[in-house]
Design an enzyme around this catalytic site. Structure first.
Site: not given
Ligand code: FCB
Length: 448
Positions: A77, A121, A166, A291, A293, A351
């Site tokens: 990607r 992006h 995002e 995505n 995290y 992500e």
């Molecule tokens: C996301 C972004 C990516 C990177 C990660 C850690 O929010 O899409 O570009 O910065 O976080």
């Protein structure tokens, strides 16, 4: 799945984005982007770092693709820099810029790596910004024009497309906090940009339906929000935050409606949408990219700005170098939530990864055990969601390479491959070797 493997055909990938890795932002006739401008403005990025060189991927893409192949990575990607292709944002196509992406996808094909291309992006052409950027209602039309150029050029070789990456971060960091380009702090503008981004997404999907033959989706960052206590105040704060983060874009795009909290959340800055606008933004899409995290635990914050909630640190939890809570169960939770709220739409984890203060051993070996653990626990969480019937089709680790982490510059390393920014040498970390095993065994190496 008793043997712990993933479904046949599960796509194992790695992710990057243009401004974070390419370097050479003005090469071969490219126009500047808002990130080029922002990073070259004093005191916006850690130690005034910028993406002029980054991972030098614009010149080293062949080596990077060879490395992916060596690691067994099956899908990649990446994002396209709009201002490389259309230096003025609209109109004239810069053939040399477009050619870079043609060569990139050809090289991927030659190495049997499937491309997933993200159209946006965060690196808006500065020329568009000069016309008001995403706050200009014409931005959707301009984005669709750019999308059409890319679809014509690459759809024969790109099976998976993402419109926006995002949108929440674009709005929150770009127009509320001001930590990202274009660096503004204005709730009214944020409301306008939120709507225009949804219109731009939908306009690109429409352009895709006219000409594209493969699949197109939207990428959102989702964050499970849990209330800090059982109090009504904290529960409502968690709910507002959930609407702001998780439903602001998915509800209009997939359900053609606004979360009921929006007016309360944005207060005076909010203006209701017309039924026509809601119909316009809810173009059917082929997948949702997620995505993932972290989780947030929310408490009421009546004196704070919208959404009047604050994060409560969890003393028992591990936090990453970004100060993000490690919370793998949240990935299962969010995948199941998307599948139940939005219908069983195909999903990709576009992500997932972790920034750590990587320590390089004397021989240059990088034993990033905590990243291995992070990937292992999150992949198991994803597998658990699949076991309950969620239609998850692939996983893209963030990131292939250590890279330019926006306002943190090069100080936060997310790569499974270490990049020495002095020499541009790439060294796979232990996590890259681990990922190779995971891919080779289709997840079997994760264990039970
Ligand atoms: C996301 C972004 C990516 C990177 C990660 C850690 O929010 O899409 O570009 O910065 O976080």
């Amino acid at each position: 799945m008793a043997d712990h493997t993933f479904p046949d055909g599960f796509l194992w990938g790695a992710a990057t984005s243009a401004y974070q890795i390419e370097g050479s932002p003005l090469a071969d006739g490219a126009g500047p982007s808002i990130w080029h401008r922002f990073a070259h403005t004093a005191a916006k990025v850690f130690e005034n770092q910028h993406g002029d060189v980054a991972c030098d991927h614009y010149r080293r893409y062949r080596d990077d693709i060879a490395l992916m192949r060596e690691l067994g990575i099956r899908a990649y990607r990446f994002s396209i820099s709009w201002s490389r292709v259309l230096p003025d944002g609209t109109g004239r196509v810069n053939a040399a810029g477009l050619d870079f992406y043609k060569r990139l996808v050809d090289e991927l094909a030659a190495n049997d790596i499937r491309p997933m291309a993200t159209l946006y992006h965060w690196d808006l052409p500065q020329a568009i910004e000069d016309r008001g950027g995403w706050a200009n209602p014409d931005s959707a039309k301009w984005f669709a024009e750019y999308a059409d150029v890319m679809i014509r050029a690459l759809d024969d070789r790109v099976p998976l497309w993402c419109t926006l990456n995002e949108p929440w971060v674009v709005v929150h960091e770009g127009y509320v906090m001001g930590g990202h380009a274009p660096g503004r702090r204005d709730w009214r503008e944020a409301v306008a940009v939120s709507k225009n981004l949804l219109k731009a997404h939908a306009a690109a999907v429409e352009a895709y339906r006219a000409r594209g033959k493969n699949k197109i989706g939207l990428v959102v960052n989702l964050v499970p929000i849990h209330a800090a206590s059982e109090s009504d105040e904290d529960k409502q704060a968690a709910n507002r935050w959930d609407a702001y983060f998780n439903r602001q874009f998915l509800d209009p795009a997939l359900l053609g409606k606004q979360p009921s909290e929006m007016a309360d959340l944005y207060g005076e800055a909010w203006s209701d949408w017309t039924a026509e606008e809601l119909a316009q933004v809810s173009q059917p899409i082929d997948f949702v990219g997620i995505n993932y995290y972290l989780r947030l635990v929310a408490a009421d914050d009546p004196s704070g700005g919208p959404p009047r909630a604050k994060a409560v640190r969890q003393p028992q939890s591990e936090y990453t170098a970004m100060d993000w809570e490690v919370y793998p169960a949240g990935l299962t939770e969010i995948l199941k939530w998307v599948a139940s709220r939005y219908g069983n739409v195909p999903l990709y984890i576009t992500e997932n990864g972790v920034a750590l203060d990587d320590v390089v051993a004397p021989k240059g070996v990088l034993d990033d055990t905590r990243r291995v653990q992070y990937m292992n626990s999150h992949l198991k969480a994803a597998r658990e969601a699949i076991g309950t019937g969620v239609d998850l089709r692939g996983y893209f680790v963030w990131s292939l390479l250590d890279n330019f982490e926006w306002q943190s510059g090069f100080s936060k390393r997310f790569g499974i491959v270490r990049v020495d920014f002095e020499t541009q040498q790439r060294v796979p970390k232990a996590s890259a070797r681990f990922y190779t095993d995971v891919i080779r065994t289709n997840g079997g190496a994760l264990g039970g």
